[in-house]
Design a protein around this motif. Structure first.
Motif, short mmCIF file in Angstrom:
data_model
loop_
_atom_site.label_atom_id
_atom_site.label_comp_id
_atom_site.label_asym_id
_atom_site.label_seq_id
_atom_site.Cartn_x
_atom_site.Cartn_y
_atom_site.Cartn_z
N PRO A 23 31.64 32.97 44.71
CA PRO A 23 32.23 31.67 45.04
C PRO A 23 33.29 31.28 44.00
N MET A 24 34.45 30.85 44.49
CA MET A 24 35.54 30.44 43.60
C MET A 24 36.29 29.27 44.23
N GLY A 25 36.21 28.09 43.64
CA GLY A 25 37.00 26.97 44.11
C GLY A 25 38.48 27.24 43.90
N ARG A 26 39.29 27.04 44.95
CA ARG A 26 40.71 27.34 44.86
C ARG A 26 41.61 26.14 45.17
N GLY A 27 41.05 25.01 45.58
CA GLY A 27 41.83 23.79 45.71
C GLY A 27 42.79 23.74 46.89
N ARG A 28 42.60 24.57 47.90
CA ARG A 28 43.50 24.54 49.06
C ARG A 28 42.89 23.67 50.16
N PHE A 311 31.81 39.57 42.23
CA PHE A 311 33.04 39.58 41.45
C PHE A 311 33.90 38.39 41.87
N GLY A 312 34.47 37.72 40.88
CA GLY A 312 35.32 36.58 41.16
C GLY A 312 36.79 36.92 41.09
N ARG A 313 37.35 36.90 39.87
CA ARG A 313 38.80 37.10 39.72
C ARG A 313 39.25 38.46 40.25
N GLN A 314 38.40 39.46 40.18
CA GLN A 314 38.78 40.76 40.74
C GLN A 314 39.06 40.65 42.25
N PHE A 338 47.99 29.72 39.55
CA PHE A 338 47.70 29.33 40.93
C PHE A 338 46.21 29.44 41.27
N PHE A 339 45.37 29.43 40.24
CA PHE A 339 43.93 29.49 40.50
C PHE A 339 43.47 28.30 41.34
N TYR A 340 43.90 27.08 41.00
CA TYR A 340 43.31 25.87 41.56
C TYR A 340 44.28 25.00 42.34
N GLU A 341 45.51 25.43 42.50
CA GLU A 341 46.45 24.61 43.24
C GLU A 341 47.56 25.49 43.80
N GLY A 342 48.32 24.92 44.73
CA GLY A 342 49.41 25.65 45.34
C GLY A 342 49.11 25.96 46.80
N TYR A 347 47.66 33.22 46.11
CA TYR A 347 46.48 32.98 46.94
C TYR A 347 46.35 34.05 48.03
N THR A 348 47.36 34.13 48.89
CA THR A 348 47.32 35.13 49.96
C THR A 348 48.41 36.19 49.81
N ASP A 349 49.12 36.20 48.69
CA ASP A 349 50.25 37.14 48.55
C ASP A 349 49.97 38.30 47.61
N TYR A 350 48.70 38.51 47.21
CA TYR A 350 48.37 39.69 46.40
C TYR A 350 48.44 40.94 47.29
N PRO A 351 49.08 42.01 46.83
CA PRO A 351 49.25 43.19 47.69
C PRO A 351 47.98 44.01 47.81
N VAL A 352 47.88 44.71 48.94
CA VAL A 352 46.81 45.68 49.16
C VAL A 352 47.38 47.07 48.98
N LEU A 353 46.49 48.06 48.94
CA LEU A 353 46.95 49.42 48.62
C LEU A 353 47.99 49.93 49.58
N ALA A 354 47.78 49.77 50.89
CA ALA A 354 48.74 50.30 51.85
C ALA A 354 50.11 49.68 51.65
#
Length: 362
Positions: A23-28, A311-314, A338-342, A347-354
């Protein structure tokens, strides 16, 4: 990693791996705690986790502890959460709702009321409200009627969660929030049946767990605990007596899992893990953002008796964390700005392997 990527039974489900998104509060959210649409994308991106546990969600207005923390006590909030859990299921994932009451870690600026707690013991520190950082006020002790109403708030929220599609519920009994406050002789100085010795101080958390389990089934109900963790001005001098009594009482209810927070008393967590007869989840996601370090921490936790690893931040920075660990790929670095705001940024723009591989070859 032997066992880490094997299927495992859990709460009537079969998880495809032992990796849990913590669980991770993200403020969205909106100002009233309604989830924003971007949350559906965020959680669905991480559906490869064996299990997703949602950010702490408040079952009533007075339960709110921070600005832009998410809630589930109105029809609009329920519709928004239904969209999120539906997106996770369509992506092949499994999701629990975590329910949390902040207790004294709150402020009237958030909901217009004096925060409630076991006793009138003010927390040191400042509140996260919409403007400024005021000191926490002295809370109002819960009356017997208040306690009954709060137990009902948890049960009603759990019922709503099950009705809109969540696979189960985790009760937040950690990190200095309301249930945790009842466990400590420092924050709970009551002289009624909810205070005094260990038996009295565990009564409220056990009543909450019993009510939630009665609504959705004990196998789909878990609890998060943090014995000895000093976050939010907590002190637990007799934790070695209180937590075994609490675990025994919860065991009698047949709860499906116990989830221990990183930063807890390590020796006590080991003892409690051996004492618990069903699934033990251990949070191991606070170390360096490095694949080998993460795998080593996971291996040690499994050896020490954990069944699932959270795992949280990972997971925050790596939507495809299970696959990255499986192939020993590098991990993305997180961006604390951008942990808690934005919005979507950080938030959704971290890349995946492909996507990362495509970027290299283009």
């Amino acid at each position: 990693m032997s066992g880490l990527f094997d299927p495992v039974p859990f709460g009537g489900l079969t998880l495809p791996n032992r990796l849990v998104m913590s669980p991770m509060g993200r403020g969205r959210t909106t100002a009233d705690g309604t989830p924003l649409p971007v949350m559906a994308e965020y959680y669905a991106q991480r559906a490869a986790a064996g299990l997703i546990i949602s950010e702490a969600t408040h079952p009533s207005p007075v339960a709110v502890g921070h600005a832009h923390s998410v809630r589930l006590h109105t029809a609009e909030q329920a519709r928004a959460w239904a969209g999120i859990v539906g997106a996770v299921h369509r992506a092949g994932g499994r999701m629990y709702l975590q329910i949390m009451h902040a207790g004294r870690i709150s402020h009237p600026d958030l909901h217009g009321e004096t925060p409630v707690a076991p006793s009138a013991v003010r927390a040191d520190g400042t509140a996260r409200v919409f403007r400024g950082r005021p000191a926490y006020p002295v809370p109002r002790p819960l009356t017997a009627d208040d306690i009954d109403a709060t137990v009902e708030d948890f049960a009603r929220c759990a019922r709503t969660a099950a009705d809109i599609g969540f696979d189960g519920v985790e009760i937040h009994g950690a990190n200095g929030y309301l249930l945790h406050q009842f466990l400590s002789p420092v924050t709970n100085v009551r002289d009624d049946e909810y205070g005094g010795d260990a038996e009295g101080r565990i009564r409220f958390p056990v009543e909450v767990a019993r009510a939630v389990a009665a609504e959705i089934g004990p196998e789909r109900t878990g609890i998060r605990l943090s014995p000895g963790f000093p976050l939010n001005d907590m002190s637990e001098p007799d934790r070695a007596e209180v937590y075994p009594a609490l675990l025994d009482a919860l065991d009698e209810l047949g709860l499906g899992h116990v989830h221990f927070v990183a930063g807890s008393d390590t020796d006590l967590v080991h003892e409690l893990s051996r004492r618990w007869g069903r699934t033990v989840v251990v949070n191991v996601g606070t170390g360096p953002l490095d694949t080998d370090t993460t795998l080593a921490a996971a291996g040690k936790a499994l050896t020490d008796g954990a069944d699932l690893l959270s795992f949280g931040r990972q997971f925050l920075a790596n939507p495809d964390l299970p696959e990255r660990l499986r192939v020993r790929a590098p991990l993305n670095a997180w961006d604390p700005r951008f942990f808690y705001e934005g919005g979507s940024r950080g938030y959704t723009d971290y890349p995946v392997l492909a996507a990362s591989a495509a970027g290299v070859t283009d």
